[in-house]
Design an enzyme around this catalytic site. Structure first.
Site, PDB file in Angstrom:
ATOM      1  N   LYS A  61       0.846  -1.205   0.000  1.00  0.00           N
ATOM      2  CA  LYS A  61       0.000   0.000   0.000  1.00  0.00           C
ATOM      3  C   LYS A  61       0.879   1.252   0.000  1.00  0.00           C
ATOM      4  O   LYS A  61       0.605   2.229  -0.692  1.00  0.00           O
ATOM      5  CB  LYS A  61      -0.937  -0.026   1.223  1.00  0.00           C
ATOM      6  N   GLN A  80      -5.082  -1.599   9.296  1.00  0.00           N
ATOM      7  CA  GLN A  80      -4.872  -2.959   8.784  1.00  0.00           C
ATOM      8  C   GLN A  80      -5.398  -3.975   9.805  1.00  0.00           C
ATOM      9  O   GLN A  80      -4.981  -3.963  10.968  1.00  0.00           O
ATOM     10  CB  GLN A  80      -3.370  -3.174   8.529  1.00  0.00           C
ATOM     11  N   ASP A  89     -11.360   2.412   3.654  1.00  0.00           N
ATOM     12  CA  ASP A  89     -11.654   0.988   3.474  1.00  0.00           C
ATOM     13  C   ASP A  89     -13.161   0.720   3.413  1.00  0.00           C
ATOM     14  O   ASP A  89     -13.583  -0.393   3.096  1.00  0.00           O
ATOM     15  CB  ASP A  89     -11.079   0.193   4.660  1.00  0.00           C
TER      16      ASP A  89
END
Ligand code: NAP
Length: 279
Positions: free
Chosen positions: A47, A91, A114
Site C-alpha cells: 500500500k 490494517q 476501506d
C-alpha cells in the site's frame, strides 16, 4: 477466458496517476499496522509503495504489541483532524488486546478509505452512495464490468459472509440487480447452489473448495481466496486448472482480485481527496 486483474488494476492506477498530476496538493493516505502478522506487513508495504508511485502522501504507523487502545484512539483523532490526510486505513486484524470495532468506529466516515465504518456499510446496504466502498468488493464488481459481464438478472452466489468481503460483495451485486445467495460454512449441499449460479464469488480461504463438477458450464467464477501453501505458492478457493475448462470467465490467484483491491484503495483515497477539496 482468464480475467486479468493485473491489467485492469494497472489501467486504473495509470489513469489515477494522470489525474493526481493535475493537483498541486496531493492525496494523503495513513495506514496503521498494529499486528505482527507477516502477510499484513507485506500488504502494508505494498500500500505504501503504490501510494508513493502515484505521488500520494503516505504515512505508515507501525506499532509493536505495547500499543494501547488509548494511544491508537489518540492517533485516529489526530488523523481525523489532519487536513493532509484524506484516507485512514487500519490494517486488520489488530493485536488481540485491542478492540477492533471500537477503533474502526472512531474513524471519520469521510476518511474511512476501506469503507468498513458502520456508517458507510449501512449506506452500502441501503443502496445509497457510501463515502467509500470496501476495496475488494468494489474491485470485484469493477472486474466484472471491465469484461462486460452482465450482472443484472443473473443468479449470483457469494460464498463467505465476512464483513470485509462476502457481505459487502453480496450487497453490491444485489444493488446491481443480481439475484444473490449468500452461502457460508453452515450451508448444506453447497453444490446445489453453485450448480445454479451464473456468477460465483468465492471468499472462504479454503483451497480447492470449488471443483469443476460444482460449476455450471459457462458460469463466471471469481476467486477471492488467498491461501499460502507449504511450498510458498499462493492458491485460491477454486481448483483453477480444472474449473477454467468449465467457466466462461475465471480469475486466477494470484493476478485476479488481489491487484484490484489495491487499485480500489488508491481510487478511494483519490475520491476522498476530491470530496475534502470540493468547493
Ligand atoms: P473470513 O473472515 O475467514 O471468512 C471466511 C468465510 O468463509 C466465512 O463466512 C465462513 O463461514 C466461510 N467458509 C469457510 N469455510 C467454508 C466452507 N467450507 N464452505 C462455505 N463457506 C465457508 O475470511 P475473509 O477475510 O472474508 O477472507 C476470505 C479469503 O479471501 C481469505 O483467503 C483471504 O485471504 C482472502 N482475501 C483476499 C483479498 C484480496 O484482495 N484478494 C481480500 C480480502 C480477503 P462462517 O461465516 O460460517 O464461518
Amino acid at each position: 477466458m482468464i480475467i486479468d486483474g493485473k491489467k485492469v488494476a494497472f489501467l486504473i492506477l495509470e489513469e489515477l496517476k494522470e489525474k493526481v498530476k493535475k493537483f498541486d496538493k496531493k492525496p494523503g493516505l495513513a495506514v496503521i499496522l498494529a499486528n505482527d502478522d507477516p502477510s499484513s506487513r507485506i500488504y502494508v508495504a505494498s500500500k505504501e509503495k503504490h501510494s508513493l508511485n502515484l505521488g500520494y502522501k503516505s504515512c505508515v504507523y507501525r506499532f509493536d504489541n505495547s500499543i494501547t487502545q488509548g494511544k491508537l484512539t489518540e492517533l485516529i483523532h489526530e488523523l481525523n483532524e489532519n487536513p493532509d490526510i484524506n484516507g485512514i486505513l487500519v490494517q486488520l486484524p489488530l493485536y488481540s488486546h485491542l478492540n477492533e470495532s471500537e477503533i474502526i468506529e472512531l474513524i471519520d466516515p469521510r476518511k474511512d478509505v476501506d469503507g468498513f465504518h458502520p456508517f458507510n456499510i449501512g449506506k452500502l446496504y441501503a443502496g445509497f452512495n457510501p463515502y467509500a466502498v470496501c476495496c475488494t468488493p468494489k474491485g470485484i464488481v469493477k472486474l466484472l464490468k471491465a469484461y462486460n459481464i452482465k450482472i443484472e438478472g443473473k443468479n449470483a452466489l457469494v460464498i463467505g459472509r465476512s464483513n470485509i468481503v462476502g457481505k459487502p460483495v453480496a450487497s453490491l451485486l444485489s444493488n446491481e440487480n443480481a439475484t444473490v445467495t449468500l452461502a457460508h460454512s453452515k450451508t448444506q449441499n453447497l453444490k446445489e447452489y453453485t450448480k445454479n449460479a451464473d456468477i460465483i464469488v468465492s471468499a472462504t480461504g479454503k483451497a480447492k473448495l470449488i471443483t469443476s463438477s460444482m460449476v455450471k458450464k459457462g458460469a463466471v467464477v471469481i476467486d477471492v481466496g488467498i491461501i499460502k501453501q507449504d511450498n510458498g505458492r499462493l492458491v485460491g478457493d477454486v481448483d483453477f486448472e480444472k474449473v477454467k475448462d468449465v467457466a466462461s470467465y475465471i480469475t486466477p490467484v494470484p493476478g485476479g482480485v488481489g491487484p484490484m483491491t489495491i487499485a480500489c484503495l488508491m481510487e478511494n483515497t483519490f475520491e476522498l481527496f476530491l470530496l475534502h477539496n470540493k468547493r
